[in-house]
Write a protein that holds these residues in place. Structure first.
Motif, PDB file in Angstrom:
ATOM      1  N   CYS A  45      -4.817  34.529  16.459  1.00  0.00           N
ATOM      2  CA  CYS A  45      -4.112  34.198  15.538  1.00  0.00           C
ATOM      3  C   CYS A  45      -2.542  34.520  15.786  1.00  0.00           C
ATOM      4  O   CYS A  45      -2.252  35.579  16.079  1.00  0.00           O
ATOM      5  N   LEU A  46      -1.754  33.348  15.559  1.00  0.00           N
ATOM      6  CA  LEU A  46      -0.355  33.413  15.626  1.00  0.00           C
ATOM      7  C   LEU A  46       0.452  33.282  14.307  1.00  0.00           C
ATOM      8  O   LEU A  46       0.220  32.350  13.769  1.00  0.00           O
TER       9      LEU A  46
ATOM     10  N   ILE B  73     -11.895  34.204   8.808  1.00  0.00           N
ATOM     11  CA  ILE B  73     -10.629  34.521   9.344  1.00  0.00           C
ATOM     12  C   ILE B  73      -9.521  33.808   8.801  1.00  0.00           C
ATOM     13  O   ILE B  73      -9.731  32.600   8.502  1.00  0.00           O
ATOM     14  N   ILE B  74      -8.474  34.602   8.329  1.00  0.00           N
ATOM     15  CA  ILE B  74      -7.304  34.038   7.432  1.00  0.00           C
ATOM     16  C   ILE B  74      -6.138  34.540   8.086  1.00  0.00           C
ATOM     17  O   ILE B  74      -5.994  35.668   8.298  1.00  0.00           O
ATOM     18  N   ALA B  75      -5.281  33.515   8.342  1.00  0.00           N
ATOM     19  CA  ALA B  75      -4.073  33.483   9.010  1.00  0.00           C
ATOM     20  C   ALA B  75      -2.983  33.345   7.934  1.00  0.00           C
ATOM     21  O   ALA B  75      -2.859  32.301   7.218  1.00  0.00           O
ATOM     22  N   TYR B  76      -2.017  34.511   7.625  1.00  0.00           N
ATOM     23  CA  TYR B  76      -1.138  34.194   6.561  1.00  0.00           C
ATOM     24  C   TYR B  76       0.171  34.605   6.887  1.00  0.00           C
ATOM     25  O   TYR B  76       0.251  35.662   7.501  1.00  0.00           O
ATOM     26  N   TYR B  77       1.222  33.929   6.566  1.00  0.00           N
ATOM     27  CA  TYR B  77       2.671  34.447   6.685  1.00  0.00           C
ATOM     28  C   TYR B  77       3.402  34.471   5.270  1.00  0.00           C
ATOM     29  O   TYR B  77       3.387  33.473   4.538  1.00  0.00           O
TER      30      TYR B  77
ATOM     31  N   PHE C 220      -6.856  34.316  -2.361  1.00  0.00           N
ATOM     32  CA  PHE C 220      -8.212  34.906  -1.868  1.00  0.00           C
ATOM     33  C   PHE C 220      -9.301  35.046  -2.834  1.00  0.00           C
ATOM     34  O   PHE C 220     -10.422  34.634  -2.544  1.00  0.00           O
ATOM     35  N   ASP C 221      -8.680  35.035  -4.265  1.00  0.00           N
ATOM     36  CA  ASP C 221      -9.762  34.836  -5.291  1.00  0.00           C
ATOM     37  C   ASP C 221     -10.587  33.481  -5.148  1.00  0.00           C
ATOM     38  O   ASP C 221     -11.831  33.780  -5.868  1.00  0.00           O
ATOM     39  N   VAL C 222      -9.908  32.428  -4.971  1.00  0.00           N
ATOM     40  CA  VAL C 222     -10.757  31.257  -5.166  1.00  0.00           C
ATOM     41  C   VAL C 222     -11.035  30.836  -3.686  1.00  0.00           C
ATOM     42  O   VAL C 222     -11.849  29.619  -3.578  1.00  0.00           O
TER      43      VAL C 222
ATOM     44  N   GLU D  40       1.727  29.542   3.708  1.00  0.00           N
ATOM     45  CA  GLU D  40       1.482  29.457   4.814  1.00  0.00           C
ATOM     46  C   GLU D  40       0.210  30.154   5.496  1.00  0.00           C
ATOM     47  O   GLU D  40       0.119  31.378   5.573  1.00  0.00           O
ATOM     48  N   ILE D  41      -0.801  29.387   5.344  1.00  0.00           N
ATOM     49  CA  ILE D  41      -2.225  29.907   5.370  1.00  0.00           C
ATOM     50  C   ILE D  41      -3.256  29.167   6.229  1.00  0.00           C
ATOM     51  O   ILE D  41      -3.113  27.740   5.965  1.00  0.00           O
ATOM     52  N   CYS D  42      -3.932  29.630   6.913  1.00  0.00           N
ATOM     53  CA  CYS D  42      -5.003  28.844   7.756  1.00  0.00           C
ATOM     54  C   CYS D  42      -6.285  29.731   7.558  1.00  0.00           C
ATOM     55  O   CYS D  42      -6.210  31.082   7.603  1.00  0.00           O
ATOM     56  N   CYS D  43      -7.505  29.061   7.197  1.00  0.00           N
ATOM     57  CA  CYS D  43      -8.546  30.019   7.114  1.00  0.00           C
ATOM     58  C   CYS D  43      -9.620  29.092   7.834  1.00  0.00           C
ATOM     59  O   CYS D  43      -9.836  28.003   7.824  1.00  0.00           O
ATOM     60  N   VAL D  44     -10.675  30.100   8.200  1.00  0.00           N
ATOM     61  CA  VAL D  44     -12.039  29.205   8.907  1.00  0.00           C
ATOM     62  C   VAL D  44     -12.990  30.118   8.727  1.00  0.00           C
ATOM     63  O   VAL D  44     -12.606  31.612   8.681  1.00  0.00           O
ATOM     64  N   ASP D  45     -14.253  29.742   8.776  1.00  0.00           N
ATOM     65  CA  ASP D  45     -15.498  30.633   8.681  1.00  0.00           C
ATOM     66  C   ASP D  45     -16.000  30.240  10.117  1.00  0.00           C
ATOM     67  O   ASP D  45     -16.121  29.159  10.472  1.00  0.00           O
ATOM     68  N   ILE D  46     -16.496  31.338  10.725  1.00  0.00           N
ATOM     69  CA  ILE D  46     -17.161  31.187  12.131  1.00  0.00           C
ATOM     70  C   ILE D  46     -18.350  31.893  11.848  1.00  0.00           C
ATOM     71  O   ILE D  46     -18.657  32.735  11.217  1.00  0.00           O
ATOM     72  N   LYS D  47     -19.462  30.925  12.605  1.00  0.00           N
ATOM     73  CA  LYS D  47     -20.678  31.392  12.463  1.00  0.00           C
ATOM     74  C   LYS D  47     -21.045  32.129  13.788  1.00  0.00           C
ATOM     75  O   LYS D  47     -20.684  31.549  14.761  1.00  0.00           O
ATOM     76  N   ILE D  48     -21.525  33.260  13.820  1.00  0.00           N
ATOM     77  CA  ILE D  48     -21.897  34.219  14.960  1.00  0.00           C
ATOM     78  C   ILE D  48     -23.292  34.661  14.727  1.00  0.00           C
ATOM     79  O   ILE D  48     -23.631  35.485  13.741  1.00  0.00           O
TER      80      ILE D  48
END
Length: 166
Positions: free
Chosen positions: A59-60, A131-135, A152-154, A116-124
């Motif tokens: 996460c950058l 995972i949420i990257a936020y600035y 986050f609520d939605v 400024e947000i990126c979000c992914v769901d990772i299946k393990i």
């Protein structure tokens, strides 16, 4: 969590909320967070760090990238970046993922596309990690705090775009 330092990068190593046996079985490397304050002047540092530690998730924050800069300029070929680039100087976030991960990109609701947000769901294995990257720029504490709470609520009802690398 473990703090580390790689030349000019302050690195925070994170481990997913997946038990150790599942991480090992899935072949996961560390999950990493770094406030890079410009990717452009740290490309060699980022490549060295990634080659040494082989993180599964990187996460950058404060990438300072513009859309004209391809992710390939700072990523090894076995990684992909999900980015939110600011239209002006500064800010920006990116989630850098190994292409072998099974993930879905989570798109923010239409009204929140200026965060400024990126979000992914990772299946393990059988577990899904979000995972949420936020600035949040320092001078926008109140405005962004309320916008982030809404995001986050939605989050559970966000549109998803499925991408799977095998």
């Amino acid at each position: 969590m473990l703090w580390g330092h790689c030349r000019r990068l302050i690195i925070l190593l994170l481990y997913p909320f997946v038990n150790r046996a599942s991480r090992t079985e899935a072949g996961l490397g560390p999950w990493v967070l770094a406030n890079v304050r410009s990717v452009n002047n740290k490309i060699e540092d980022i490549l060295l760090f990634m080659d040494t530690y082989r993180p599964s998730v990187f996460c950058l924050i404060e990438t300072w990238l513009l859309k004209e800069y391809p992710s390939s300029m700072f990523l090894p070929s076995d990684y992909v970046a999900i980015r939110w680039d600011r239209k002006t100087k500064g800010g920006g976030v990116a989630l850098v993922l190994k292409k072998t991960l099974n993930f879905k990109i989570i798109l923010p609701p239409a009204g929140l596309n200026n965060i400024e947000i990126c979000c992914v769901d990772i299946k393990i294995n059988k577990e899904t990690q979000r995972i949420i990257a936020y600035y949040r720029p320092v001078d926008t504490m109140t405005k962004h705090s309320s916008m982030l709470k809404i995001a986050f609520d939605v989050c559970s009802t966000c549109a998803t775009l499925k991408i799977q690398y095998v």
